[in-house]
Write a protein that holds these residues in place. Sequence first.
Motif, PDB file in Angstrom:
ATOM      1  N   GLN A 144       3.884  -1.543 -14.426  1.00  0.00           N
ATOM      2  CA  GLN A 144       4.970  -0.939 -13.665  1.00  0.00           C
ATOM      3  C   GLN A 144       4.453  -0.044 -12.546  1.00  0.00           C
ATOM      4  O   GLN A 144       5.043   0.005 -11.455  1.00  0.00           O
ATOM      5  CB  GLN A 144       5.890  -0.139 -14.589  1.00  0.00           C
ATOM      6  N   GLU A 145       3.341   0.641 -12.771  1.00  0.00           N
ATOM      7  CA  GLU A 145       2.833   1.511 -11.710  1.00  0.00           C
ATOM      8  C   GLU A 145       2.415   0.706 -10.474  1.00  0.00           C
ATOM      9  O   GLU A 145       2.549   1.183  -9.337  1.00  0.00           O
ATOM     10  CB  GLU A 145       1.667   2.376 -12.199  1.00  0.00           C
ATOM     11  N   LEU A 146       1.949  -0.526 -10.675  1.00  0.00           N
ATOM     12  CA  LEU A 146       1.582  -1.362  -9.537  1.00  0.00           C
ATOM     13  C   LEU A 146       2.824  -1.953  -8.871  1.00  0.00           C
ATOM     14  O   LEU A 146       2.834  -2.185  -7.660  1.00  0.00           O
ATOM     15  CB  LEU A 146       0.625  -2.464  -9.973  1.00  0.00           C
ATOM     16  N   VAL A 147       3.854  -2.208  -9.658  1.00  0.00           N
ATOM     17  CA  VAL A 147       5.125  -2.639  -9.073  1.00  0.00           C
ATOM     18  C   VAL A 147       5.679  -1.535  -8.175  1.00  0.00           C
ATOM     19  O   VAL A 147       6.094  -1.783  -7.030  1.00  0.00           O
ATOM     20  CB  VAL A 147       6.148  -3.005 -10.170  1.00  0.00           C
ATOM     21  N   ASP A 148       5.678  -0.313  -8.678  1.00  0.00           N
ATOM     22  CA  ASP A 148       6.167   0.815  -7.882  1.00  0.00           C
ATOM     23  C   ASP A 148       5.322   1.010  -6.625  1.00  0.00           C
ATOM     24  O   ASP A 148       5.847   1.294  -5.544  1.00  0.00           O
ATOM     25  CB  ASP A 148       6.164   2.097  -8.719  1.00  0.00           C
ATOM     26  N   LYS A 149       4.007   0.845  -6.763  1.00  0.00           N
ATOM     27  CA  LYS A 149       3.135   0.985  -5.597  1.00  0.00           C
ATOM     28  C   LYS A 149       3.437  -0.083  -4.554  1.00  0.00           C
ATOM     29  O   LYS A 149       3.438   0.193  -3.344  1.00  0.00           O
ATOM     30  CB  LYS A 149       1.668   0.906  -6.020  1.00  0.00           C
ATOM     31  N   PHE A 150       3.713  -1.305  -5.018  1.00  0.00           N
ATOM     32  CA  PHE A 150       4.053  -2.374  -4.086  1.00  0.00           C
ATOM     33  C   PHE A 150       5.272  -1.994  -3.244  1.00  0.00           C
ATOM     34  O   PHE A 150       5.264  -2.132  -2.010  1.00  0.00           O
ATOM     35  CB  PHE A 150       4.343  -3.669  -4.852  1.00  0.00           C
ATOM     36  N   PHE A 151       6.323  -1.500  -3.878  1.00  0.00           N
ATOM     37  CA  PHE A 151       7.531  -1.143  -3.133  1.00  0.00           C
ATOM     38  C   PHE A 151       7.323   0.097  -2.279  1.00  0.00           C
ATOM     39  O   PHE A 151       7.874   0.191  -1.175  1.00  0.00           O
ATOM     40  CB  PHE A 151       8.706  -0.972  -4.101  1.00  0.00           C
ATOM     41  N   ASP A 152       6.524   1.030  -2.746  1.00  0.00           N
ATOM     42  CA  ASP A 152       6.201   2.200  -1.919  1.00  0.00           C
ATOM     43  C   ASP A 152       5.415   1.772  -0.679  1.00  0.00           C
ATOM     44  O   ASP A 152       5.688   2.241   0.435  1.00  0.00           O
ATOM     45  CB  ASP A 152       5.397   3.219  -2.726  1.00  0.00           C
ATOM     46  N   ASP A 153       4.443   0.875  -0.870  1.00  0.00           N
ATOM     47  CA  ASP A 153       3.638   0.400   0.263  1.00  0.00           C
ATOM     48  C   ASP A 153       4.486  -0.404   1.242  1.00  0.00           C
ATOM     49  O   ASP A 153       4.234  -0.381   2.459  1.00  0.00           O
ATOM     50  CB  ASP A 153       2.480  -0.465  -0.232  1.00  0.00           C
ATOM     51  N   LEU A 154       5.481  -1.100   0.726  1.00  0.00           N
ATOM     52  CA  LEU A 154       6.355  -1.893   1.587  1.00  0.00           C
ATOM     53  C   LEU A 154       7.054  -1.019   2.625  1.00  0.00           C
ATOM     54  O   LEU A 154       7.287  -1.443   3.765  1.00  0.00           O
ATOM     55  CB  LEU A 154       7.386  -2.626   0.720  1.00  0.00           C
ATOM     56  N   GLU A 155       7.356   0.220   2.246  1.00  0.00           N
ATOM     57  CA  GLU A 155       8.023   1.138   3.167  1.00  0.00           C
ATOM     58  C   GLU A 155       7.104   1.575   4.305  1.00  0.00           C
ATOM     59  O   GLU A 155       7.579   2.032   5.351  1.00  0.00           O
ATOM     60  CB  GLU A 155       8.516   2.375   2.403  1.00  0.00           C
ATOM     61  N   THR A 156       5.796   1.438   4.113  1.00  0.00           N
ATOM     62  CA  THR A 156       4.849   1.905   5.129  1.00  0.00           C
ATOM     63  C   THR A 156       4.402   0.799   6.081  1.00  0.00           C
ATOM     64  O   THR A 156       3.683   1.079   7.052  1.00  0.00           O
ATOM     65  CB  THR A 156       3.600   2.509   4.457  1.00  0.00           C
ATOM     66  N   ILE A 157       4.806  -0.431   5.817  1.00  0.00           N
ATOM     67  CA  ILE A 157       4.397  -1.536   6.696  1.00  0.00           C
ATOM     68  C   ILE A 157       5.051  -1.349   8.057  1.00  0.00           C
ATOM     69  O   ILE A 157       6.265  -1.113   8.150  1.00  0.00           O
ATOM     70  CB  ILE A 157       4.816  -2.889   6.089  1.00  0.00           C
ATOM     71  N   PRO A 158       4.279  -1.452   9.132  1.00  0.00           N
ATOM     72  CA  PRO A 158       4.887  -1.283  10.456  1.00  0.00           C
ATOM     73  C   PRO A 158       5.878  -2.389  10.776  1.00  0.00           C
ATOM     74  O   PRO A 158       5.771  -3.513  10.280  1.00  0.00           O
ATOM     75  CB  PRO A 158       3.688  -1.319  11.414  1.00  0.00           C
ATOM     76  N   SER A 159       6.827  -2.065  11.609  1.00  0.00           N
ATOM     77  CA  SER A 159       7.809  -3.061  12.070  1.00  0.00           C
ATOM     78  C   SER A 159       7.174  -3.941  13.150  1.00  0.00           C
ATOM     79  O   SER A 159       6.269  -3.501  13.864  1.00  0.00           O
ATOM     80  CB  SER A 159       9.041  -2.358  12.639  1.00  0.00           C
TER      81      SER A 159
END
Length: 240
Positions: free
Chosen positions: A113-128
Amino acid sequence: MAPSPVTVVELSDEEKETVNQNYGDLSTLKDLVRTVPRQVTLSRYIATNMTRIMTMQIRPSDVWVVTPPKCGTTWLQEMTWLIMNDADVDGMSTHLFERSPFIEMPMLRNLPQELVDKFFDDLETIPSPRLIKTPLPFELLPPDLVSVCKVFFCCRNVKDAAVSFYHHEKLMKHHDLITENFEDYARNIYKPALNVVGGYFEMLESGWRKKDSANMMFFWYENMKKDQKKVIRDIMRHIS
């Protein structure tokens, strides 16, 4: 973890037995649930993370590829990514999952679960602009998706999609499909949607209801095969 915004129910005992008869001990995708109202069939792990999916912070610059499984998803992703990135062929050496996040992949891989949460957190930082892929229907995605983002929905003849998904499940070790007979698979697994993100017709209906939205481009895999250049031009116009 926040309560799931999606109501799910267990498969019947008979359905669970069918799943166990067709998938081996190595499968990480046998623990399935159904949504209410019925959409696609989810693994329990995806269902427990629906809040992360449905509350994603979407952006007007986002482009989403939404398809049932094995309906030209990768083909469409690669064409769209090249259009969005000035035909940067060298950039394609970076794995597609990094260039175009597949939002269910951490759960399909059964990551902690911690890696799932990290995936979604990292998704927010991807540039547009981001190019995002999902096999989920619109009812299980951020509610304003089609009004905010550009969306491509590609579908395929159900017979071809079923054959392709069968071979996909045979190849993927974490699926561990053990049935050797395609007709049995089509009748007992694919048609009743007893596989992860199964539910071809429910998914098609979800896309069909949105097909006239201004931000939505609905088309068929068969159209890409018939005239890929036309589809490329259509994609360019849609995201321009």
